[in-house]
Design an enzyme around this catalytic site. Structure first.
Site, PDB file in Angstrom:
ATOM      1  N   CYS A 150      11.929  41.873  36.890  1.00 33.78           N
ATOM      2  CA  CYS A 150      10.937  41.347  37.838  1.00 33.78           C
ATOM      3  C   CYS A 150      11.519  40.057  38.417  1.00 33.78           C
ATOM      4  O   CYS A 150      12.738  39.851  38.388  1.00 33.78           O
ATOM      5  CB  CYS A 150       9.583  41.134  37.171  1.00 33.78           C
ATOM      6  SG  CYS A 150       9.582  39.926  35.827  1.00 33.78           S
ATOM      7  N   ASN A 164      10.835  37.050  35.029  1.00 36.56           N
ATOM      8  CA  ASN A 164      11.057  37.494  33.646  1.00 36.56           C
ATOM      9  C   ASN A 164      10.141  36.787  32.647  1.00 36.56           C
ATOM     10  O   ASN A 164      10.478  36.580  31.480  1.00 36.56           O
ATOM     11  CB  ASN A 164      12.531  37.342  33.221  1.00 36.56           C
ATOM     12  CG  ASN A 164      12.896  38.086  31.936  1.00 36.56           C
ATOM     13  OD1 ASN A 164      13.786  37.666  31.212  1.00 36.56           O
ATOM     14  ND2 ASN A 164      12.239  39.164  31.623  1.00 36.56           N
ATOM     15  N   CYS A 215       6.424  37.497  33.147  1.00 35.92           N
ATOM     16  CA  CYS A 215       5.157  38.256  33.173  1.00 35.92           C
ATOM     17  C   CYS A 215       5.396  39.765  33.094  1.00 35.92           C
ATOM     18  O   CYS A 215       5.199  40.377  32.054  1.00 35.92           O
ATOM     19  CB  CYS A 215       4.343  37.932  34.433  1.00 35.92           C
ATOM     20  SG  CYS A 215       3.924  36.181  34.608  1.00 35.92           S
ATOM     21  N   ARG A 216       5.832  40.364  34.194  1.00 41.07           N
ATOM     22  CA  ARG A 216       5.856  41.831  34.262  1.00 41.07           C
ATOM     23  C   ARG A 216       6.956  42.457  33.418  1.00 41.07           C
ATOM     24  O   ARG A 216       6.702  43.401  32.659  1.00 41.07           O
ATOM     25  CB  ARG A 216       6.001  42.281  35.725  1.00 41.07           C
ATOM     26  CG  ARG A 216       4.775  41.978  36.557  1.00 41.07           C
ATOM     27  CD  ARG A 216       5.055  42.116  38.033  1.00 41.07           C
ATOM     28  NE  ARG A 216       5.978  41.085  38.496  1.00 41.07           N
ATOM     29  CZ  ARG A 216       6.530  41.059  39.702  1.00 41.07           C
ATOM     30  NH1 ARG A 216       6.267  42.019  40.558  1.00 41.07           N
ATOM     31  NH2 ARG A 216       7.324  40.063  40.034  1.00 41.07           N
ATOM     32  N   SER A 217       8.222  42.005  33.582  1.00 41.40           N
ATOM     33  CA  SER A 217       9.300  42.729  32.895  1.00 41.40           C
ATOM     34  C   SER A 217       9.294  42.540  31.373  1.00 41.40           C
ATOM     35  O   SER A 217       9.584  43.500  30.645  1.00 41.40           O
ATOM     36  CB  SER A 217      10.672  42.415  33.511  1.00 41.40           C
ATOM     37  OG  SER A 217      11.003  41.065  33.416  1.00 41.40           O
ATOM     38  N   ASP A 238       2.628  41.353  41.131  1.00 44.17           N
ATOM     39  CA  ASP A 238       2.911  40.070  40.485  1.00 44.17           C
ATOM     40  C   ASP A 238       1.585  39.402  40.104  1.00 44.17           C
ATOM     41  O   ASP A 238       0.781  39.091  40.975  1.00 44.17           O
ATOM     42  CB  ASP A 238       3.685  39.209  41.490  1.00 44.17           C
ATOM     43  CG  ASP A 238       4.153  37.914  40.871  1.00 44.17           C
ATOM     44  OD1 ASP A 238       3.702  37.581  39.750  1.00 44.17           O
ATOM     45  OD2 ASP A 238       4.962  37.229  41.513  1.00 44.17           O
TER      46      ASP A 238
HETATM   47  P1  4NP Z   1       7.114  37.835  37.006  1.00 38.20           P
HETATM   48  O1  4NP Z   1       6.038  36.807  37.557  1.00 38.20           O
HETATM   49  O2  4NP Z   1       8.090  38.081  38.112  1.00 38.20           O
HETATM   50  O3  4NP Z   1       6.277  39.042  36.690  1.00 38.20           O
HETATM   51  O4  4NP Z   1       7.716  37.197  35.785  1.00 38.20           O
HETATM   52  C1  4NP Z   1       6.387  35.593  38.156  1.00 38.20           C
HETATM   53  C2  4NP Z   1       6.633  34.489  37.369  1.00 38.20           C
HETATM   54  C3  4NP Z   1       6.943  33.272  37.970  1.00 38.20           C
HETATM   55  C4  4NP Z   1       7.008  33.182  39.352  1.00 38.20           C
HETATM   56  C5  4NP Z   1       6.779  34.296  40.125  1.00 38.20           C
HETATM   57  C6  4NP Z   1       6.472  35.500  39.526  1.00 38.20           C
HETATM   58  N1  4NP Z   1       7.302  31.954  39.957  1.00 38.20           N
HETATM   59  O5  4NP Z   1       7.252  31.874  41.196  1.00 38.20           O
HETATM   60  O6  4NP Z   1       7.602  30.974  39.246  1.00 38.20           O
END
Ligand code: 4NP
Length: 153
Positions: free
Chosen positions: A7, A10, A12-14, A124
């Site tokens: 993602c 790294n 939340c989703r992945s 997201d």
């Molecule tokens: P992820 O979520 O891609 O599912 O881990 C996010 C975590 C942090 C950010 C964006 C998405 N960020 O902009 O910091």
């Protein structure tokens, strides 16, 4: 089967996808056949544990994400993994751009393994409320089961 979930951050989703698929594989008695990891296309959260909201939502379903630490996708990943799955189209495009010409890894979207769903992306949840994190878990369970069934053939 070596699978890398990807993602943006790294956190939340992945890592949720990694934890859910590991959980499902162990439950199915095939945990040793799966080498699972996750990474981000971005470098905003390197070394961090998964977001507290992801950890809480996963814990409610019996999955502990606390030991995972964020890292960024690197060139060797395309040689080390059989399959690299992006959570959304932006992740997949980034992966296509990073992939070395000689690398063997197959690229795709995680929700390719949940063709029964209308959506193709794991949204997201970072700027959402708790419900967004529940949705991520629901989608990871759905696609995770599909991935295991696909491999079981
Ligand atoms: P992820 O979520 O891609 O599912 O881990 C996010 C975590 C942090 C950010 C964006 C998405 N960020 O902009 O910091």
């Amino acid at each position: 089967m070596r699978v890398l979930f990807v993602c943006l951050g790294n956190i939340c989703r992945s890592p949720t996808a990694e934890g859910v698929v590991r959980h499902l594989a162990r439950e199915a008695g095939v945990g040793r056949q799966w080498h699972l990891d996750s990474a981000g296309t971005g470098n905003y959260h390197l070394g961090e544990a998964p977001d507290e909201r992801s950890q809480r939502a996963a814990r409610r379903r019996g999955i502990d994400l606390s030991a995972l630490r964020a890292r960024q996708v690197c060139a060797e990943d395309f040689h080390r993994f059989d399959l690299i799955l992006g959570m959304d189209h932006a992740n997949l495009r980034a992966l296509q751009g990073l992939r070395p010409a000689s690398a063997g890894a197959m690229l795709g979207l995680f929700l390719d393994y949940a063709p029964q769903l209308k959506q193709r992306e794991v949204p997201d949840p970072y700027f959402d409320g708790e419900q967004g994190f529940e949705t991520v878990l629901d989608l990871c369970f759905e696609a995770g089961r599909g991935l295991l069934n696909h491999a079981a053939g």
